[in-house]
Design an enzyme around this catalytic site. Structure first.
Site, PDB file in Angstrom:
ATOM      1  N   SER A 125      26.635  49.823 154.865  1.00  0.00           N
ATOM      2  CA  SER A 125      25.566  48.841 155.063  1.00  0.00           C
ATOM      3  C   SER A 125      26.105  47.422 154.928  1.00  0.00           C
ATOM      4  O   SER A 125      27.041  47.171 154.147  1.00  0.00           O
ATOM      5  CB  SER A 125      24.492  49.077 154.007  1.00  0.00           C
ATOM      6  N   TYR A 150      21.663  51.113 144.891  1.00  0.00           N
ATOM      7  CA  TYR A 150      21.861  51.617 146.262  1.00  0.00           C
ATOM      8  C   TYR A 150      23.051  50.895 146.909  1.00  0.00           C
ATOM      9  O   TYR A 150      23.969  51.529 147.439  1.00  0.00           O
ATOM     10  CB  TYR A 150      20.592  51.411 147.109  1.00  0.00           C
ATOM     11  N   LYS A 154      27.010  52.201 148.052  1.00  0.00           N
ATOM     12  CA  LYS A 154      27.706  52.049 149.343  1.00  0.00           C
ATOM     13  C   LYS A 154      29.083  51.408 149.136  1.00  0.00           C
ATOM     14  O   LYS A 154      30.083  51.831 149.736  1.00  0.00           O
ATOM     15  CB  LYS A 154      26.869  51.200 150.313  1.00  0.00           C
TER      16      LYS A 154
END
Ligand code: UD1
Length: 338
Positions: A125, A150, A154
């Site tokens: 992302s 989150y 990543k």
């Protein structure tokens, strides 16, 4: 026919990638535990492709599953989507995110090394850049401290993959840093299926337009942008899906241990209010919205530099913001107002 294992194959981006792999002459094999998707997605894929692809209903945290799949099939590559992705939830339940997103990746890598499966495309992302110092943001921009578990999952995942590639393994991998994927398949057979109240902008817009939500709140109009609302790079999910096929093709040409990462965006930023206006234009609907306070953790503006993807992946986006919104709206109309 080359076989590509797609983890999270029933998810939003996974399902569109399955269709594009098929279009490009590959045989996708899917694994999903339906933790954030529905079995009906498989029917949608079948309606588009005319195929029933091999499907494993399983959790990527279960290492035995990968061993079983790699024993039953000669897998040429893996596209790893399966992960949790709700930013707000990850702040409340960090361990849920670290456990699921990291454990499943480590399992996958261990099974790949054990069974000699060498090509991995990883779903990352643009969140890894935070608020970049320079725009458009290039891939060599520094990775900033993550705003959420989150985002951190990543960043750590990219590190895990990079370290594994450099440890003299046979692994070759590419991380793809998505900007803001939106839209749906033009057939309206597959699209985004948010569970509960959508956190993302476009599903919130289409649900408001169809009457599920009363109004959209635009999170802030006092940012340093053309109209004061945040800028993002919205990319049609079909364009995004096609980039995964290109990434696999590039990996196959690379030597063992190769690792690289690419931005997947259009190269153009749009404000929230521009998205609202474009939606009103393509749908013919007046959208009920209000301006509200800023959302905690939002960056002001981010959009992708796409030169590296164009040059090395041989890929660029073809579909406009309007097309993406039109497709998202068609999909919402198909889903209905419940
Ligand atoms: C978010 C995550 C990003 C993640 C991506 C996954 C944050 C800060 N970032 O991206 O890390 O990879 O989702 O899907 O959560 N907006 C409104 N009203 C709404 C919803 C959104 O004004 O009801 C605005 C937001 O402030 C933002 C833009 O719309 O400016 C896009 O928001 P969203 O779709 O949630 O995506 P990101 O925040 O960019």
């Amino acid at each position: 026919m080359k076989k590509i294992l797609v983890t999270g194959g029933a998810g939003f981006i996974g399902s569109h990638t399955v269709v594009e792999l098929h279009n490009a002459g590959y045989e996708p094999i899917l694994i999903d535990n339906f933790s954030n998707s529905l079995p009906s997605v498989l029917q949608g894929i079948k309606n588009i492709t005319g195929k029933d692809f091999t499907f494993y209903e399983a959790d990527c945290n279960d290492a035995a599953v990968f061993r079983k799949i790699f024993t039953e099939h000669k897998i040429d590559g893996i596209i790893h989507f399966a992960a949790y992705k709700a930013v707000g939830e990850s702040v409340k339940f960090p361990l849920k995110y670290y456990h699921n997103n990291l454990n499943s990746l480590v399992n996958l890598l261990e099974s790949m090394l054990e069974k000699g499966v060498n090509n991995l495309v990883f779903s990352s992302s643009c969140t890894v850049y935070g608020q970049p110092d320079k725009l458009p943001v290039t891939e060599d921009a520094p990775v900033k401290s993550a705003e959420s578990p989150y985002g951190n999952s990543k960043q750590i995942s990219e590190e895990i993959i990079k370290d594994t590639c450099s440890a003299q393994s046979d692994l070759r991998a590419i991380s793809l840093r998505y900007f803001n994927p939106i839209g749906a398949h033009p057939t309206a057979e597959i699209g985004e299926l948010p569970l509960g109240v959508p956190g993302n902008l476009v599903p919130f817009i289409t649900q408001t337009a169809i009457g599920i939500r009363e109004k959209l709140t635009v999170f802030g109009n006092d940012y340093n942008t053309a109209d004061g609302s945040c800028v993002r790079d919205y990319i049609h999910v079909v364009d995004l899906a096609k980039a995964h096929v290109k990434a696999f093709e590039l990996l196959e040409k690379k030597r063992e241990g190769h690792y690289d990462f690419f931005n997947l965006g259009t190269g153009t930023g749009s404000t929230v209010l521009e998205v609202v206006t474009a939606f009103e234009k393509v749908s013919g609907q007046k959208l009920n919205y209000q301006i509200g306070p800023r959302r905690l953790g939002d960056v002001e503006k981010v959009f992708a530099a796409v030169d590296k993807s164009v040059e090395l992946l041989g890929w660029r986006t073809e579909l406009s913001l309007e097309t993406a919104l039109e497709d998202a709206w068609r999909w919402q109309q198909r889903l209905g107002s419940k």
